[in-house]
Design an enzyme around this catalytic site. Sequence first.
Site, PDB file in Angstrom:
ATOM      1  N   GLN A 180     -10.467   0.128  -3.015  1.00  0.00           N
ATOM      2  CA  GLN A 180      -9.154  -0.497  -3.073  1.00  0.00           C
ATOM      3  C   GLN A 180      -9.197  -1.677  -4.023  1.00  0.00           C
ATOM      4  O   GLN A 180     -10.160  -2.445  -4.032  1.00  0.00           O
ATOM      5  CB  GLN A 180      -8.716  -0.967  -1.676  1.00  0.00           C
ATOM      6  CG  GLN A 180      -7.275  -1.454  -1.635  1.00  0.00           C
ATOM      7  CD  GLN A 180      -6.711  -1.430  -0.223  1.00  0.00           C
ATOM      8  OE1 GLN A 180      -7.371  -0.994   0.712  1.00  0.00           O
ATOM      9  NE2 GLN A 180      -5.488  -1.884  -0.079  1.00  0.00           N
TER      10      GLN A 180
ATOM     11  N   GLY B  62      -3.709  -1.061  -6.016  1.00  0.00           N
ATOM     12  CA  GLY B  62      -3.645   0.221  -5.346  1.00  0.00           C
ATOM     13  C   GLY B  62      -4.979   0.658  -4.771  1.00  0.00           C
ATOM     14  O   GLY B  62      -5.997  -0.020  -4.900  1.00  0.00           O
TER      15      GLY B  62
ATOM     16  N   ASP C 279     -10.616  -6.803 -17.866  1.00  0.00           N
ATOM     17  CA  ASP C 279     -11.045  -6.843 -16.467  1.00  0.00           C
ATOM     18  C   ASP C 279     -12.326  -6.035 -16.276  1.00  0.00           C
ATOM     19  O   ASP C 279     -12.462  -5.270 -15.325  1.00  0.00           O
ATOM     20  CB  ASP C 279      -9.937  -6.309 -15.555  1.00  0.00           C
ATOM     21  CG  ASP C 279     -10.174  -6.671 -14.078  1.00  0.00           C
ATOM     22  OD1 ASP C 279     -10.881  -7.666 -13.823  1.00  0.00           O
ATOM     23  OD2 ASP C 279      -9.671  -5.953 -13.202  1.00  0.00           O
TER      24      ASP C 279
END
Length: 626
Positions: free
Chosen positions: A319, A323, A436
């Site tokens: 998770q 989402g 990221d």
Amino acid sequence: MSINGSCSDDPLLSFCPYPAIYTQNSTFESNLKLLLSYLSSNTSLSGGFYNTSVGNDTNTVYGLALCRADVTSEICQNCVKNASQEILSLCPQKEDAVIWYEYCQLRYSYARFFSLMVYAGKFPPWNDLQPNVTNPNKFSQILNGFLNVLISQVGSNSSVHMFATSDARAGSSKIHGLAQCTWDISSGDCKNCLRNAMVDLEGCCSTHQGGKVLDTSCDLMFQVSSVKGGGHRRLIIIITSVSLPVLVLLAGSYVYYLWRKKGRRRGLDEEKLREKSKSQWEKSMSLWDETDSSELSLIEFDAIKIATNNFSDTNKLGQGGFGTVYKGILPDGKEIAVKRLSRRSWQGLEEFKNEVILIAELQHRNLVRLLGYSIEGEENLLIYEFMPNSSLDVLIFDPVRRAQLDWRTLYNMVDGIARGLLYLHEDSRLKIIHRDLKPSNVLLDERMTAKISDFGMARIFGQDQNTANTKRVVGTYGYMSPEYAMEGIFSVKSDVFSFGVILLEIISGKRSNTYLKEHGHTLLAYAWRLWNEGKTSEVIDPLLIDSCSRTEVLRCIQIGLLCVQQYPEDRPTMSDVIVMLESDSRDLPQPTEPAFSLGRVVVQTDESSTVICSVNAVNVSNVAPR
């Protein structure tokens, strides 16, 4: 905002992104001054837009000026004249600069930027002076619909010079809006630029009585004013100069909003709400520029629901912020990974769009492959190839699984991550900054091949672009470079920093942020201290001692320290990293002190706020650039 107000001689904002400076009295300076005189003389005569270049080879200067389409020729000429003078003092000797005024903007650069849209919206200090509205939730909903209509006007065939203004009534108040693009970009690029600006504008100012986002290719702004004789208690929106189909779309959106609100009170069943929501989603999808996704499959939602056992917890793989990921098995036996985006998340929808468009263009053995997508009401799914060996963080930070790894396997993973990043930065048709990169976003196939995943935060760069700036800092603490965390500036060197952190984590078996909590300083600071003391071997996880090549692992530590240096210009590129991984350690440059070496760490407090804390000090400061 004074959309119809008097001209101001003061600039809204200036930006000098490129660090290089030109030499005084040089040919470049002479060409720049000549270019500025051309822009000052010709912009108003050309109807409010003019771009040209002066010089040859390395001394060429490219320039552009744009005036608002609703101002007079005299105002335009005066504004560009002021801009051409002021930009030299606000960005002294800079080879790249842009300045924005209320009625015009002017840009010059050593690099050719004509017809190239690379979004990097800026927020003028004007935004910080705007008071809050009295009903933020309701106003945010109105503003969203209003801006969508405004943007659709700019991109329509009837748009004059890619410019539009509009007014909307909201009770006793009126919203004034303005959107425009430079004339050199396409209509599709114009809409993309404005939609990016809309996301940033809503993020910074959706509860304010005014907001502006200024970009080199587009501007978007709004301001609220009171209406005399107002006071209607019901919500009223009146859009002027809107085409009939757009008005119908907006009206339908508002009717649906009232219907859903009333439906909640009456307890209407969820299935009907999903059907209405599906219609709304399809309409919002139609507002996006279509991308060539012929290689992607639109998979039926029911098929994915069956494949994941109705998204059961037993199928859950992980998770994230936007989402949950589930394992699924299709009727033909093919295993898939399904990313189910969070419901009712506007930010999530933007990430969904971003990921579909980006990954559809990317093909590399070290990138996770997107197989398709699914849309059903508020359900938005991305379907990927399944990675049976989970993610890198599970592998290297789990004591049991890490004990089963040898250095050669880990080294191949390092090489795979590096090659995946090199493809994104230099070898793909697009130039992409991941923003990221972290161990949980590196997945492993059945052969332990590392594959970079999760492109929801990624940004596309023009091939000649080096840096961009954002107020919306997104990412994960411990892996964000200092210039991105504190100033919102990102580049390929931001990804290089993240790679360096991951490399040191792989070698040490320690999470950088966990190390901070346990020892009071970061893993980067620890590795740097041991490097200076000549005790670099102590960084190595004892579990690797028997299987590793000492020379190879020490070289990787040195490369990791080079990647996390304080200043981006000191860090290597990923092509440099690939060469370094195969070089002799004696040929590598010596690293300087890394960022966050005194124990500073970026801490993510929730999805919308990011702060920097200092272990050796008591201050906490917001990282969003001002």
